[in-house]
Write a protein that holds these residues in place. Structure first.
Motif, PDB file in Angstrom:
ATOM      1  N   VAL A  30       0.859  -0.959  -0.029  1.00 45.41           N
ATOM      2  CA  VAL A  30       0.069  -0.103  -0.137  1.00 45.41           C
ATOM      3  C   VAL A  30       0.932   1.254   0.216  1.00 45.41           C
ATOM      4  O   VAL A  30       0.132   2.428  -0.004  1.00 45.41           O
ATOM      5  CB  VAL A  30      -0.999  -0.049   1.257  1.00 45.41           C
ATOM      6  CG1 VAL A  30      -1.915  -1.353   1.178  1.00 45.41           C
ATOM      7  CG2 VAL A  30      -0.132  -0.038   2.510  1.00 45.41           C
ATOM      8  N   VAL A  56      -2.511  -0.289  -5.221  1.00 43.38           N
ATOM      9  CA  VAL A  56      -2.393  -1.549  -4.772  1.00 43.38           C
ATOM     10  C   VAL A  56      -2.118  -2.565  -5.644  1.00 43.38           C
ATOM     11  O   VAL A  56      -3.018  -2.634  -6.644  1.00 43.38           O
ATOM     12  CB  VAL A  56      -3.328  -1.724  -3.559  1.00 43.38           C
ATOM     13  CG1 VAL A  56      -3.048  -3.276  -3.091  1.00 43.38           C
ATOM     14  CG2 VAL A  56      -3.452  -0.890  -2.384  1.00 43.38           C
ATOM     15  N   ALA A  80      -2.619  -5.477  -8.036  1.00 41.16           N
ATOM     16  CA  ALA A  80      -3.732  -6.511  -8.129  1.00 41.16           C
ATOM     17  C   ALA A  80      -3.267  -7.762  -8.010  1.00 41.16           C
ATOM     18  O   ALA A  80      -4.188  -8.740  -7.650  1.00 41.16           O
ATOM     19  CB  ALA A  80      -4.120  -6.327  -9.641  1.00 41.16           C
ATOM     20  N   GLU A  87      -3.462  -9.815  -3.689  1.00 41.08           N
ATOM     21  CA  GLU A  87      -4.591  -9.605  -2.804  1.00 41.08           C
ATOM     22  C   GLU A  87      -4.527 -10.394  -1.589  1.00 41.08           C
ATOM     23  O   GLU A  87      -5.018 -10.316  -0.319  1.00 41.08           O
ATOM     24  CB  GLU A  87      -5.772 -10.120  -3.881  1.00 41.08           C
ATOM     25  CG  GLU A  87      -7.166  -9.773  -2.771  1.00 41.08           C
ATOM     26  CD  GLU A  87      -8.361 -10.282  -3.661  1.00 41.08           C
ATOM     27  OE1 GLU A  87      -9.371 -10.252  -3.163  1.00 41.08           O
ATOM     28  OE2 GLU A  87      -8.264 -10.328  -4.859  1.00 41.08           O
ATOM     29  N   ALA A 107      -8.644  -1.517   0.325  1.00 40.88           N
ATOM     30  CA  ALA A 107      -8.146  -2.370  -0.956  1.00 40.88           C
ATOM     31  C   ALA A 107      -9.001  -3.599  -1.063  1.00 40.88           C
ATOM     32  O   ALA A 107      -9.584  -4.231  -2.076  1.00 40.88           O
ATOM     33  CB  ALA A 107      -6.834  -2.755  -0.917  1.00 40.88           C
ATOM     34  N   THR A 167      -8.734   0.562  -4.447  1.00 41.89           N
ATOM     35  CA  THR A 167      -7.342   0.014  -4.547  1.00 41.89           C
ATOM     36  C   THR A 167      -6.322   1.151  -4.905  1.00 41.89           C
ATOM     37  O   THR A 167      -5.229   1.225  -5.044  1.00 41.89           O
ATOM     38  CB  THR A 167      -6.965  -0.881  -5.665  1.00 41.89           C
ATOM     39  OG1 THR A 167      -7.357  -0.335  -6.918  1.00 41.89           O
ATOM     40  CG2 THR A 167      -7.842  -1.997  -5.459  1.00 41.89           C
ATOM     41  N   SER A 176      -4.472   3.637  -2.639  1.00 43.86           N
ATOM     42  CA  SER A 176      -4.057   3.779  -1.299  1.00 43.86           C
ATOM     43  C   SER A 176      -3.209   5.415  -1.088  1.00 43.86           C
ATOM     44  O   SER A 176      -2.550   5.802  -2.223  1.00 43.86           O
ATOM     45  CB  SER A 176      -2.858   2.754  -1.024  1.00 43.86           C
ATOM     46  OG  SER A 176      -2.018   3.137   0.284  1.00 43.86           O
TER      47      SER A 176
END
Length: 290
Positions: free
Chosen positions: A186, A193, A195, A198, A234, A239, A241
């Motif tokens: 982040v 963020v 992808a 996660e 997120a 997403t 940050s």
């Protein structure tokens, strides 16, 4: 040969112990107990760092264990020095603690040379074994064995976990401290963020949630909630940050208030491994507070 039996003194067949004999236990075992307790406390404090948690040996041990798979085969003598440090720290402790320390020390003498095949499960087991030997005298060791009740973990220890403890035994499984690992997700400053991270975002959110529940200080708890916020955002689909610069500054202030000196904003690097010891960890400079 005279045989003394209980109850014989009334018949003249034995003698009762004098008051001084019964009141004072001068046996070697009784004399050794305080020495053992003092030796255990000193060794465990050296290893775990209670109560300030400033650069304890355990932190170096974690960092070196994480680097073993990569550099172990090229420099096994470096890891042998770690073994020596562990055994030296516990040489004045009771035999049982020396034994568990020896298991951890032996791991560094044998496993790093195997490189990527180094048995990290065996390291974890040895780590918990040594923690078990220290759990009666060290809060850090106690929490290494098992999580305690919510709201009872010393705030200084939680601060050390965030700013200065390598992530060897977390889902990151590396020598980077938590702040550095979080920056990759982040950011210290605003960023998207990744992808493809996660699961790491989820696991980090859960790790922070556990720390929030555990800590015994309200200000540290509140600051940790702000650190966790971009991870939760997120996971809920936002997403973008804003980064951890502000939340970590807030956490640092709260940590200072409980006696833990965290890295200042100028000491935090968005990309480098930060925290732990400023000592060169076999080619990796941990550029945070020493």
């Amino acid at each position: 040969m005279t045989v003394l039996l209980g109850g014989c003194s009334a018949a003249g067949g034995g003698t009762d112990p004098s008051p001084s004999d019964s009141a004072t236990d001068s046996s070697p075992t009784a004399a050794q107990e305080p020495q053992d307790e003092a030796g255990l406390s000193a060794a465990c404090t050296t290893f775990w760092g209670d109560p300030e948690y400033i650069d304890p040996l355990s932190r170096t041990v974690l960092a070196h264990a994480a680097s073993a798979s990569e550099i172990g085969p090229s420099d096994p003598d470096f890891f042998t020095l770690t073994s020596d440090d562990i055994e030296t720290a516990f040489e004045g402790s009771p035999a049982s603690a020396q034994e568990t320390a020896g298991v951890l020390a032996d791991w560094f003498r044998t496993e790093p040379a195997r490189g990527a095949d180094a048995d990290l499960d065996a390291f974890h087991s040895a780590w918990e074994g040594l923690a078990g030997s220290c759990q009666e005298v060290s809060a850090a060791a106690q929490w290494a064995v098992a999580s305690g009740e919510d709201g009872t973990k010393p705030a200084a220890l939680v601060c050390a976990d965030v700013f200065d403890t390598p992530g060897t035994l977390t889902h990151f499984a590396n020598a980077n401290v938590l702040t550095s690992n979080m920056f990759k997700l982040v950011g210290l400053y605003p960023r998207a963020v990744p992808a493809d991270r996660e699961q790491d975002v989820q696991d980090t959110s859960e790790l922070l949630t556990a720390a929030i529940a555990a800590v015994d200080d309200e200000a540290v708890r509140s600051a940790l909630e702000q650190v966790r916020a971009p991870f939760r955002d997120a996971l809920e689909g936002d997403t973008r940050s804003e980064g951890l610069g502000g939340p970590l500054a807030e956490l640092g202030t709260a940590c200072e208030a409980v006696g833990y000196s965290s890295p200042g904003a100028g000491e935090i690097d968005n990309d480098a491994v930060v925290g732990a010891s400023a000592e060169d960890q076999h080619g990796t400079n941990h550029g945070g507070r020493s």
